[in-house]
Design a protein around this motif. Sequence first.
Motif, PDB file in Angstrom:
ATOM      1  N   MET A   1      47.962  29.520  48.075  1.00 10.31           N
ATOM      2  CA  MET A   1      48.788  30.498  47.007  1.00 10.31           C
ATOM      3  C   MET A   1      50.300  30.658  47.349  1.00 10.31           C
ATOM      4  N   LEU A   2      50.687  30.703  48.741  1.00 14.09           N
ATOM      5  CA  LEU A   2      52.181  30.790  48.979  1.00 14.09           C
ATOM      6  C   LEU A   2      52.862  29.636  48.346  1.00 14.09           C
ATOM      7  N   ARG A   3      52.334  28.404  48.696  1.00 15.72           N
ATOM      8  CA  ARG A   3      52.953  27.072  48.196  1.00 15.72           C
ATOM      9  C   ARG A   3      52.985  27.168  46.754  1.00 15.72           C
ATOM     10  N   GLN A   4      52.066  27.713  46.182  1.00 13.48           N
ATOM     11  CA  GLN A   4      52.173  27.547  44.724  1.00 13.48           C
ATOM     12  C   GLN A   4      53.377  28.360  43.826  1.00 13.48           C
TER      13      GLN A   4
ATOM     14  N   LEU B   1      53.340  40.777  51.479  1.00 15.03           N
ATOM     15  CA  LEU B   1      52.413  41.851  51.909  1.00 15.03           C
ATOM     16  C   LEU B   1      50.956  41.705  51.657  1.00 15.03           C
ATOM     17  N   ALA B   2      50.541  41.271  50.497  1.00 12.74           N
ATOM     18  CA  ALA B   2      49.241  40.831  49.826  1.00 12.74           C
ATOM     19  C   ALA B   2      48.746  39.932  50.836  1.00 12.74           C
ATOM     20  N   LEU B   3      49.420  38.934  50.857  1.00  8.68           N
ATOM     21  CA  LEU B   3      48.595  37.602  51.786  1.00  8.68           C
ATOM     22  C   LEU B   3      48.497  38.072  53.401  1.00  8.68           C
ATOM     23  N   LEU B   4      49.535  39.017  53.765  1.00 10.26           N
ATOM     24  CA  LEU B   4      49.483  39.344  55.366  1.00 10.26           C
ATOM     25  C   LEU B   4      48.241  40.264  55.308  1.00 10.26           C
TER      26      LEU B   4
ATOM     27  N   ARG C   1      42.502  30.757  42.445  1.00 11.94           N
ATOM     28  CA  ARG C   1      42.739  31.004  44.102  1.00 11.94           C
ATOM     29  C   ARG C   1      42.562  32.446  44.132  1.00 11.94           C
ATOM     30  N   ARG C   2      42.957  33.324  43.208  1.00 10.67           N
ATOM     31  CA  ARG C   2      43.240  34.599  43.616  1.00 10.67           C
ATOM     32  C   ARG C   2      41.978  35.176  43.257  1.00 10.67           C
ATOM     33  N   LYS C   3      41.167  34.612  42.460  1.00 13.37           N
ATOM     34  CA  LYS C   3      39.967  35.075  42.054  1.00 13.37           C
ATOM     35  C   LYS C   3      38.840  34.940  43.117  1.00 13.37           C
ATOM     36  N   VAL C   4      38.948  33.736  43.781  1.00 13.30           N
ATOM     37  CA  VAL C   4      38.120  33.253  45.073  1.00 13.30           C
ATOM     38  C   VAL C   4      38.447  34.277  46.409  1.00 13.30           C
ATOM     39  N   LEU C   5      39.659  34.369  46.466  1.00  8.53           N
ATOM     40  CA  LEU C   5      40.200  34.968  47.710  1.00  8.53           C
ATOM     41  C   LEU C   5      39.884  36.465  47.734  1.00  8.53           C
TER      42      LEU C   5
END
Length: 478
Positions: A128-131, A20-23, A81-85
């Motif tokens: 991020m999903l892959r990680q 949901l977050a990535l979508l 990655r979360r910080k940059v996104l």
Amino acid sequence: MNTAQEAPKLAGGTVVALVLALLAAVFAFQLNASMLSPALVVMEKELNATSAEIGLTQTAFFTAAALFSLFLPRWADLIGRRKVLVGMMIVLLAGCIVSALAPNVTILFFGRVIQGVAGPTVPMCLIMLRQQVPNEKQYGLLMGIITSVNGGIGGVDALAGGWLAGHMGFRSLFWVMAAFALAAMVTVRFGTIETTAKETYPMDWKGVVPIVIALAAALTAFNEAGKLANANWMLVGLLIVVAVVAFVIFWKVESTVRHPLVSIYYLKQRRTWALLLTTLLTMTGVFAVMNGLIPNFGQNAEVGPGIHADAVSWWTLTPYALAGLVMGPIAGLLAGKFGYKIILQVGLIATAVGLLIAIFVVGNSNKITLLLISLFVGIAYAGISNIMLNGMGIVLSPADNPGYLPGMNAAAFNLGAGLSFAILFAVFTVFVDSDPAAGFRSAIGTGAVILMLAFFASFLIPKPESLDDAVGEEAAVL
């Protein structure tokens, strides 16, 4: 070492929050890319601007998106990655507000450039999903779900954009985009975990500058070439020279700096140049066909069905996007079971077949045949080929630098889109005046030939399991 196929699946509650977050992030970016298409005429009127000026604001957004895609994923590898996104969503929100309040087309232009900072949203989300999802089959399904909205949210985004622009003005679209950006900022912050590359080094800003200049010059050259008879060909030649020189400088820099943006070793590997070549050829072959030639053909009353401009999207772009949306998760599941490369090749062949069928219906078509072609190519390209190309950019990346290949692949998508309009519409223009049917057939046929070249190039792409250091084989959460 456990392979991705043997890795445990992520728990259901965590998966839901993550997806949901990535979508939400992908939705926020995709609305900026596709929601404005039916509102361009309204924007001209409300800002008292020309169609060329409004078109330039669109070009500014996509160019900025391509440029930021080159280095933000790698920077995210190094600082989080979360910080940059989350930061990208904040900047996207700011760009939406600037565009919504723009008193003139100049401010709108700058607002669209600011929005373009979110360009690498999709590859960032897939990394991020892959990680967080080490299981190959589970990742394939979720990757298909997230990537399937990248080509348009089932056509609903464009339809909603047209309705909002007609009833509430174009500024309402940017406020809707701002709301999605705000929602994405919150959901990404609390629905994902922070990850970085295995080893974090200082960012190679010396390498960023020349590669950004090279891509900017190339994209501008293709946009200018797309004007055909009205193009400034001296400028096109100059820009191509600048692009080549800047890339040579980039190569030299990457050969000497201690921690390069992307090492020459990786640039020389087939995982890099073969994937980028396949992506470039695929986009060149299909993008202008489905986003320009087919809708134009649908409106042509002489050799096409003569559908009114207000309705042509219902028979072409909407079914194309819906088919991709439905097929994406299925393609992801198939990739997890049979491998990304073979599913990509099936998609490329099917897409080329779809274009060949389109050639034969020119001069003898109706709304239903146009609908069926749009659905078929939507399944083959938007639902399979596009998904696999995005996915392979992730799983082929080396574990010590997972951000460079998705970023460069995103740039290849944008380069291919520019080349597609420049090449296919040039072919179309050569023949259309003497014979409209020949114009459509030759341009679509050229696209099919280029897609076959992409199919052959795909055989040069290594399989993820053949690379010991591929992210597809080893997903580490730090």
